[in-house]
Write a protein that holds these residues in place. Structure first.
Motif, PDB file in Angstrom:
ATOM      1  N   GLU A 167      -5.512 -58.659 -70.621  1.00 37.82           N
ATOM      2  CA  GLU A 167      -6.258 -59.781 -70.064  1.00 37.82           C
ATOM      3  C   GLU A 167      -7.325 -59.302 -69.081  1.00 37.82           C
ATOM      4  N   MET A 168      -6.995 -58.284 -68.288  1.00 41.49           N
ATOM      5  CA  MET A 168      -7.970 -57.742 -67.350  1.00 41.49           C
ATOM      6  C   MET A 168      -9.128 -57.093 -68.104  1.00 41.49           C
ATOM      7  N   GLU A 169      -8.813 -56.379 -69.162  1.00 42.45           N
ATOM      8  CA  GLU A 169      -9.855 -55.756 -69.972  1.00 42.45           C
ATOM      9  C   GLU A 169     -10.759 -56.823 -70.591  1.00 42.45           C
ATOM     10  N   ASP A 170     -10.150 -57.911 -71.073  1.00 37.54           N
ATOM     11  CA  ASP A 170     -10.943 -58.995 -71.647  1.00 37.54           C
ATOM     12  C   ASP A 170     -11.869 -59.610 -70.603  1.00 37.54           C
ATOM     13  N   ALA A 171     -11.362 -59.773 -69.384  1.00 37.23           N
ATOM     14  CA  ALA A 171     -12.177 -60.381 -68.331  1.00 37.23           C
ATOM     15  C   ALA A 171     -13.408 -59.534 -68.031  1.00 37.23           C
ATOM     16  N   ILE A 172     -13.205 -58.213 -67.953  1.00 32.25           N
ATOM     17  CA  ILE A 172     -14.331 -57.316 -67.674  1.00 32.25           C
ATOM     18  C   ILE A 172     -15.339 -57.347 -68.815  1.00 32.25           C
ATOM     19  N   ASP A 173     -14.838 -57.267 -70.044  1.00 36.14           N
ATOM     20  CA  ASP A 173     -15.755 -57.244 -71.192  1.00 36.14           C
ATOM     21  C   ASP A 173     -16.478 -58.576 -71.358  1.00 36.14           C
ATOM     22  N   GLU A 174     -15.769 -59.665 -71.115  1.00 32.89           N
ATOM     23  CA  GLU A 174     -16.411 -60.978 -71.217  1.00 32.89           C
ATOM     24  C   GLU A 174     -17.513 -61.109 -70.164  1.00 32.89           C
ATOM     25  N   PHE A 175     -17.262 -60.595 -68.984  1.00 33.18           N
ATOM     26  CA  PHE A 175     -18.274 -60.598 -67.927  1.00 33.18           C
ATOM     27  C   PHE A 175     -19.499 -59.796 -68.355  1.00 33.18           C
ATOM     28  N   ASN A 176     -19.268 -58.608 -68.910  1.00 31.22           N
ATOM     29  CA  ASN A 176     -20.385 -57.766 -69.343  1.00 31.22           C
ATOM     30  C   ASN A 176     -21.181 -58.423 -70.462  1.00 31.22           C
ATOM     31  N   VAL A 177     -20.476 -59.060 -71.408  1.00 34.24           N
ATOM     32  CA  VAL A 177     -21.167 -59.727 -72.510  1.00 34.24           C
ATOM     33  C   VAL A 177     -22.025 -60.870 -71.996  1.00 34.24           C
ATOM     34  N   ARG A 178     -21.516 -61.622 -71.036  1.00 35.80           N
ATOM     35  CA  ARG A 178     -22.294 -62.746 -70.489  1.00 35.80           C
ATOM     36  C   ARG A 178     -23.540 -62.247 -69.774  1.00 35.80           C
ATOM     37  N   LEU A 179     -23.401 -61.144 -69.049  1.00 38.30           N
ATOM     38  CA  LEU A 179     -24.576 -60.599 -68.376  1.00 38.30           C
ATOM     39  C   LEU A 179     -25.630 -60.157 -69.383  1.00 38.30           C
ATOM     40  N   VAL A 180     -25.180 -59.494 -70.448  1.00 35.75           N
ATOM     41  CA  VAL A 180     -26.129 -59.050 -71.482  1.00 35.75           C
ATOM     42  C   VAL A 180     -26.785 -60.257 -72.136  1.00 35.75           C
TER      43      VAL A 180
ATOM     44  N   LYS B 138     -22.946 -67.610 -61.723  1.00 30.60           N
ATOM     45  CA  LYS B 138     -21.824 -68.347 -62.307  1.00 30.60           C
ATOM     46  C   LYS B 138     -20.857 -67.385 -62.999  1.00 30.60           C
ATOM     47  N   ALA B 139     -21.393 -66.394 -63.729  1.00 33.92           N
ATOM     48  CA  ALA B 139     -20.542 -65.418 -64.409  1.00 33.92           C
ATOM     49  C   ALA B 139     -19.739 -64.614 -63.398  1.00 33.92           C
ATOM     50  N   ARG B 140     -20.352 -64.272 -62.259  1.00 36.15           N
ATOM     51  CA  ARG B 140     -19.648 -63.491 -61.238  1.00 36.15           C
ATOM     52  C   ARG B 140     -18.543 -64.317 -60.585  1.00 36.15           C
ATOM     53  N   ARG B 141     -18.818 -65.602 -60.388  1.00 37.85           N
ATOM     54  CA  ARG B 141     -17.784 -66.476 -59.826  1.00 37.85           C
ATOM     55  C   ARG B 141     -16.608 -66.597 -60.778  1.00 37.85           C
ATOM     56  N   GLN B 142     -16.898 -66.705 -62.064  1.00 41.87           N
ATOM     57  CA  GLN B 142     -15.829 -66.861 -63.051  1.00 41.87           C
ATOM     58  C   GLN B 142     -14.950 -65.626 -63.125  1.00 41.87           C
ATOM     59  N   ILE B 143     -15.565 -64.444 -63.140  1.00 41.46           N
ATOM     60  CA  ILE B 143     -14.733 -63.237 -63.205  1.00 41.46           C
ATOM     61  C   ILE B 143     -13.968 -63.048 -61.902  1.00 41.46           C
ATOM     62  N   GLY B 144     -14.572 -63.458 -60.786  1.00 39.76           N
ATOM     63  CA  GLY B 144     -13.862 -63.348 -59.521  1.00 39.76           C
ATOM     64  C   GLY B 144     -12.620 -64.204 -59.508  1.00 39.76           C
ATOM     65  N   SER B 145     -12.748 -65.437 -59.997  1.00 34.92           N
ATOM     66  CA  SER B 145     -11.610 -66.337 -60.062  1.00 34.92           C
ATOM     67  C   SER B 145     -10.538 -65.812 -61.010  1.00 34.92           C
ATOM     68  N   HIS B 146     -10.986 -65.275 -62.148  1.00 37.48           N
ATOM     69  CA  HIS B 146     -10.047 -64.750 -63.141  1.00 37.48           C
ATOM     70  C   HIS B 146      -9.290 -63.553 -62.587  1.00 37.48           C
ATOM     71  N   ILE B 147      -9.991 -62.665 -61.900  1.00 39.51           N
ATOM     72  CA  ILE B 147      -9.353 -61.467 -61.357  1.00 39.51           C
ATOM     73  C   ILE B 147      -8.361 -61.823 -60.260  1.00 39.51           C
ATOM     74  N   GLN B 148      -8.674 -62.838 -59.438  1.00 42.79           N
ATOM     75  CA  GLN B 148      -7.721 -63.259 -58.412  1.00 42.79           C
ATOM     76  C   GLN B 148      -6.434 -63.773 -59.048  1.00 42.79           C
ATOM     77  N   GLU B 149      -6.581 -64.500 -60.146  1.00 39.51           N
ATOM     78  CA  GLU B 149      -5.396 -64.997 -60.854  1.00 39.51           C
ATOM     79  C   GLU B 149      -4.569 -63.843 -61.423  1.00 39.51           C
ATOM     80  N   ILE B 150      -5.243 -62.859 -62.008  1.00 40.37           N
ATOM     81  CA  ILE B 150      -4.545 -61.708 -62.562  1.00 40.37           C
ATOM     82  C   ILE B 150      -3.844 -60.926 -61.455  1.00 40.37           C
ATOM     83  N   LYS B 151      -4.512 -60.786 -60.303  1.00 41.36           N
ATOM     84  CA  LYS B 151      -3.915 -60.071 -59.165  1.00 41.36           C
ATOM     85  C   LYS B 151      -2.619 -60.736 -58.729  1.00 41.36           C
ATOM     86  N   SER B 152      -2.621 -62.060 -58.665  1.00 44.28           N
ATOM     87  CA  SER B 152      -1.407 -62.773 -58.253  1.00 44.28           C
ATOM     88  C   SER B 152      -0.270 -62.545 -59.230  1.00 44.28           C
ATOM     89  N   ARG B 153      -0.561 -62.609 -60.506  1.00 43.71           N
ATOM     90  CA  ARG B 153       0.482 -62.374 -61.525  1.00 43.71           C
ATOM     91  C   ARG B 153       0.982 -60.948 -61.490  1.00 43.71           C
TER      92      ARG B 153
END
Length: 943
Positions: free
Chosen positions: A71-84, A107-122
């Motif tokens: 899931e963390m890998e997906d979050a990073i790659d999804e962020f990179n794809v959105r930037l591209v 907006k993309a940076r906010r989304q990955i930030g929120s996603h990473i915080q959720e992953i960190k908690s889990r």
């Protein structure tokens, strides 16, 4: 096996932090926290792999860690794809567009930030449940990483090299040669892993067997066989060895018609057909009527794990051969040879080794597998060996032998370092009957991220070392080698495949869609589609990283990713559509920004769009045997492309092959400085500038050039001197009378292994003599006045040499002690050749000799009797005077070739082969009797 995705993610997190991506405040700290926690988990995961199968609670914890990593890998790659994606749409220079672009990236940076915080908690919750109660610590997690180079060249390791095989091989051979005119069936029956296929292959490949059964074919059946595919495979093999292309209509024939074709091909000949790995009685019932009982002593060999299959196939004529377990003595001999590389077992390890060997139950595959796991262990530390025995010994005592073997093989898997585990699991993606191409597999591994870089090596070289290590551990088998000794294809043994496939399924490593009713996981990351897309279940969650398709029979030629899954394919890294019924380039592909591997091999695609430039991560573009003849100029914008493969064959008739056709490109190819393989580029237009551009490609390992002109030779020589990494060079002139001027190379690439030159040579290029690594040389249309053998005879590693219209002299003299390592020699259309002399000691290791269309050669080569290692001699369209001298009944020179198992004289007459056997049987076998030749056509016809 969660260690692999965790390790890959840690590398990605490190890169993300090093690049200082402008993330939201606090997100970088969260990423560092996640990275630290995963690094602490990694030490546990290494040892947990070996215990995972025993404890469901631990198994569940590992699964959760693996899902977090994915899931963390997906979050990073999804962020990179959105930037591209946003960068491409926000490239307009107007202020309005810049504001919109800035807002979208925020907006993309906010989304990955929120996603990473959720992953960190889990992850924090999972970390609190870390399984310390299992006693897993960093000390016990240490694993030996030494390679198995001491075992020698992995490519020479043969599974057939097993003790105890000589007696059953002789017994089976006697059954084949028995004076019985009926079509007998010999069913080799026994438990999986006993070596049924190995034994059958040893008998099948015996030169004496090939000599007796001119028509022979080997068909892999497998558990999920399809009758029509099996019959088509058999038809294709029969036509291949006959020397004729199979009729195009074969692809559309139904089973009844295919059986009729097979029966007609076999009716008048003595044949040997092997059906390997038969699981069902109805296989034999379906096939037997296509195999005529023609009272010529034909034989069918069949291997099976099931007694009822063996008994049913031999009910009318035949014998069941029950393969036994190895004796205690044979098992110990095999164990020591594989574990200690032929040396005896150290005395202090004898007792523990006997205990380990006992658990293998005399099963050869289990012994080989556990030996591979033990071979790298410290032989001075008896406690380490006792720990291996304790870890599974108590559980295996008294269990069924099949389960025993699976546990032994699981240990062999668990002993692998994490990078090899992923590589081995990946092989489960391929169909069970599939011979896996060496380089295809390596490129796929790299695209998947399995290959860890090592200083001084390319990723391809590291991946090749992985492959050799799996071979050395007996977890893979070589299926086919090239003529210069390199591996061409490989596969897993059936039982290793069973274990690997089960692990792949349990760990959600890959989903294999080969049946419509299989159980699918909740999330699909790697998908292998076999036979038809109708097996894909659309109501699943797709997070695809890899999509591979095999043997698709779907009539729909308009492939669409939406047909596979409506969403969840944006992060694809691998898209392998080889052999798909595809006619146009799939439009959605250019939006797969993370794609690293794209194969359209053997499709009908004709053109590549300019928008392919979007695929900035692409490393492999395989368009071999497609209809692509020109690439867009935008191709040079793919700065990471390492393998650009575009060529095809066109066959006018079976007696004449056109050269390979390559591709044209008008762009400055020198910009693609990551290229390692470039073939085949056509240089007839703007060629001088293109030759200069090639000099910028200093990473090239393989270069193929077509349609070269004489005036461009100097520029090409200058460029070749810069290609210090070159391993394979192929140059073809624009026509056979055009001179290839490549003499002024003062610093040739010293690692060169393969050299193909097609065109006139005014003189022999002197620099070739210095290439000590050269293993294969093909010269075509050279028309040299000087003897070329003088310049090649001292090359220490030359294994394969072929000449076509190379020499205008009348004599070839092979001198004593020259060509010490030559295995294959082919001579074609050397029109003035009147005599050949082979001194004793020349070409001592030669195995295959081909002489064709040398009309002036009417004398049998003098000294051919000295070539004691020869396995076959083939004469094509040679003078009757020479052939008559070799006939077994009265030929004055027949004594010179009596030691050679296979000798043929072949003529192409009226669109078909007319084949004469010149061995001791003296049979005339014509095209109409469906004779198949045991060896391939000379490769010069295809170069």
């Amino acid at each position: 096996m969660a260690e692999s995705p965790v390790s890959f993610l840690l590398d990605k997190l490190t890169t993300l932090l090093q690049e200082e991506v402008n993330l939201q405040r606090g997100v970088s700290d969260d990423i560092r926290h996640i990275k630290g926690e995963l690094e602490r988990h990694k030490a546990i995961l290494r040892v947990a792999d070996a215990l995972e199968d025993k404890d469901h609670e631990l198994q569940e914890w590992i699964k959760r860690v693996r899902e977090i990593a994915y899931e963390m890998e997906d979050a990073i790659d999804e962020f990179n794809v959105r930037l591209v994606d946003q960068h491409m749409h926000g490239s307009n220079s107007s202020l309005t567009h810049k504001i919109v672009f800035t807002w979208k990236t925020l907006k993309a940076r906010r989304q990955i930030g929120s996603h990473i915080q959720e992953i960190k908690s889990r992850l924090d919750v999972i970390s609190m449940e870390r399984p310390s109660m299992y006693g897993i610590g960093s000390r016990s997690s240490q694993r030996l990483s030494s390679r198995l180079d001491s075992q020698g060249d992995a490519l020479l390791l043969e599974e057939a090299d097993l003790v105890g095989i000589d007696t059953p091989k002789k017994q089976l051979s006697d059954l084949l040669f028995k004076d019985e005119p009926n079509r007998d069936v010999i069913a080799i029956y026994g438990m999986g892993g006993l070596g049924k296929t190995t034994l059958a292959k040893q008998v099948y490949d015996d030169p004496k067997v090939k000599k007796r059964f001119r028509i022979h074919a080997w068909v892999i059946v497998s558990q999920s066989f399809k009758l029509e595919e099996l019959l088509r495979d058999l038809v294709q093999q029969l036509y291949n060895v006959i020397g004729k292309p199979a009729p195009e209509a074969v692809g559309q024939m139904r089973s009844d018609k295919l059986k009729e074709v097979i029966k007609n091909l076999l009716q008048r000949s003595r044949y040997l057909i092997v059906l390997d790995d038969v699981w069902h009685v109805n296989v034999w019932d379906s096939v037997k009527y296509a195999l005529p009982n023609n009272s010529r002593g034909s034989r069918v060999m069949l291997t099976t794990r099931k007694r009822n299959v063996a008994m049913s196939s031999c009910a009318e004529f035949g014998k069941v051969y029950n393969l036994e377990f190895l004796s205690e003595h044979e098992a110990w001999s095999l164990f020591c040879r594989k574990t200690f590389q032929g040396n005896s077992c150290p005395s202090h390890l004898e007792q523990v080794c006997w205990n380990i060997l006992k658990l293998c139950g005399g099963l050869p595959l289990a012994i080989v597998a556990i030996s591979g796991a033990l071979a790298t262990r410290d032989k001075t530390n008896i406690e380490e060996w006792q720990m291996v025995c304790r870890s599974f010994g108590a559980e295996m005592e008294g269990n069924d032998k099949l389960e025993d073997m699976k546990k032994v093989l699981s240990l062999s898997f668990n002993e692998l370092p994490y990078y090899l585990k992923s590589c081995l699991l990946y092989l489960s993606i391929f169909p069970e009957f599939h011979a896996i191409e060496h380089m295809r597999l390596i490129r796929l591994w790299i695209a998947e991220g399995f290959v860890v870089g090592e200083d001084g090596k390319t990723l391809e070289e590291v991946a090749d070392s992985y492959l050799k290590e799996l071979l050395n551990r007996s977890l893979l088998q070589v299926v086919q080698k090239t003529s210069d000794g390199r591996m061409k294809t490989c596969r897993m043994h059936d039982l290793i495949r069973e274990i690997v496939t089960l692990k792949s399924k349990n760990q959600n490593f890959a989903t294999i869609a080969k049946e419509p009713d299989i159980t699918w996981p909740d999330k699909v990351r790697r998908l292998s589609v076999i036979n038809t897309m109708n097996n894909i279940q659309q109501n699943k969650t797709f997070q695809l990283r890899s999509l591979l398709m095999f043997a698709l029979s779907d009539a729909n030629h308009d492939f669409s990713l939406h047909a596979v899954c409506s969403t969840g394919y944006r992060l694809l890294r691998v898209l392998d559509l080889q052999d798909s019924p595809l006619q146009v380039f799939p439009a959605q592909v250019v939006n797969l920004y993370l794609l690293k591997f794209l194969s359209l091999k053997n499709t009908k695609v004709k053109s590549i769009p300019a928008s392919i430039k979007k695929l900035q991560h692409l490393e492999t573009l395989d368009l071999k045997h497609s209809n692509v003849t020109e690439l867009p100029v935008e191709i040079v914008e793919l700065q990471r492309l390492r393998h650009l493969l575009v060529y095809r064959y066109e066959i006018e008739s079976y007696a004449y092959f056109h050269s390979k056709y390559g591709f044209k490109v008008s762009a400055p190819i020198g910009k693609m400085q990551s290229l390692q393989k470039l073939c085949f580029i056509e240089v007839d237009q703007g060629s001088k500038a293109l030759m200069i551009e090639l000099g910028k490609l200093t990473q090239l390992r393989r270069l193929g050039i077509r349609k070269m002109r004489r005036e461009d030779g100097a520029a090409l020589c200058f460029s070749i001197e810069k290609m210090i990494n070159l391993r394979s060079l192929s140059i073809t002139a624009i026509n056979e009378d055009e001179i290839i001027d490549i003499h002024c190379i003062s610093k040739p690439p010293q690692y060169l292994r393969q050299l193909y030159l097609s065109g006139r040579l005014e003189k022999f290029p002197q620099w070739i003599q210095s290439l000590k690594n050269l293993a294969k040389v093909h010269l075509k249309w050279s028309r040299l006045k000087e003897d070329p053998l003088v310049y090649l005879q001292d090359l220490p590693n030359l294994r394969h040499l072929e000449f076509l219209q190379v020499y205008v002299g009348d004599k070839l003299h092979f001198r004593a002690d020259k060509f010490q390592n030559l295995k294959v020699l082919g001579l074609d259309e050397i029109d003035g050749l009147k005599s050949m002399i082979m001194e004793e000691g020349a070409m001592p290791g030669l195995k295959k000799l081909i002489i064709q269309r040398c009309g002036a050669l009417r004398q049998v080569p003098l000294g051919i009797e000295h070539l004691s290692k020869l396995k076959s001699i083939e004469f094509f369209d040679m003078p009757e005077e020479l052939i008559s001298a070799l006939r077994p009944n009265g030929g004055k020179d027949n004594w010179r070739v009596q030691h050679v198992p296979v000798v043929y004289s072949t003529y192409w007459r009226d669109g078909g082969w007319d084949v004469y056997s010149l061995d001791t049987f003296g049979e005339r076998e014509t095209d109409s009797s469906a004779v198949m030749r045991s060896l391939e056509l000379p490769t010069l016809w295809k170069v």
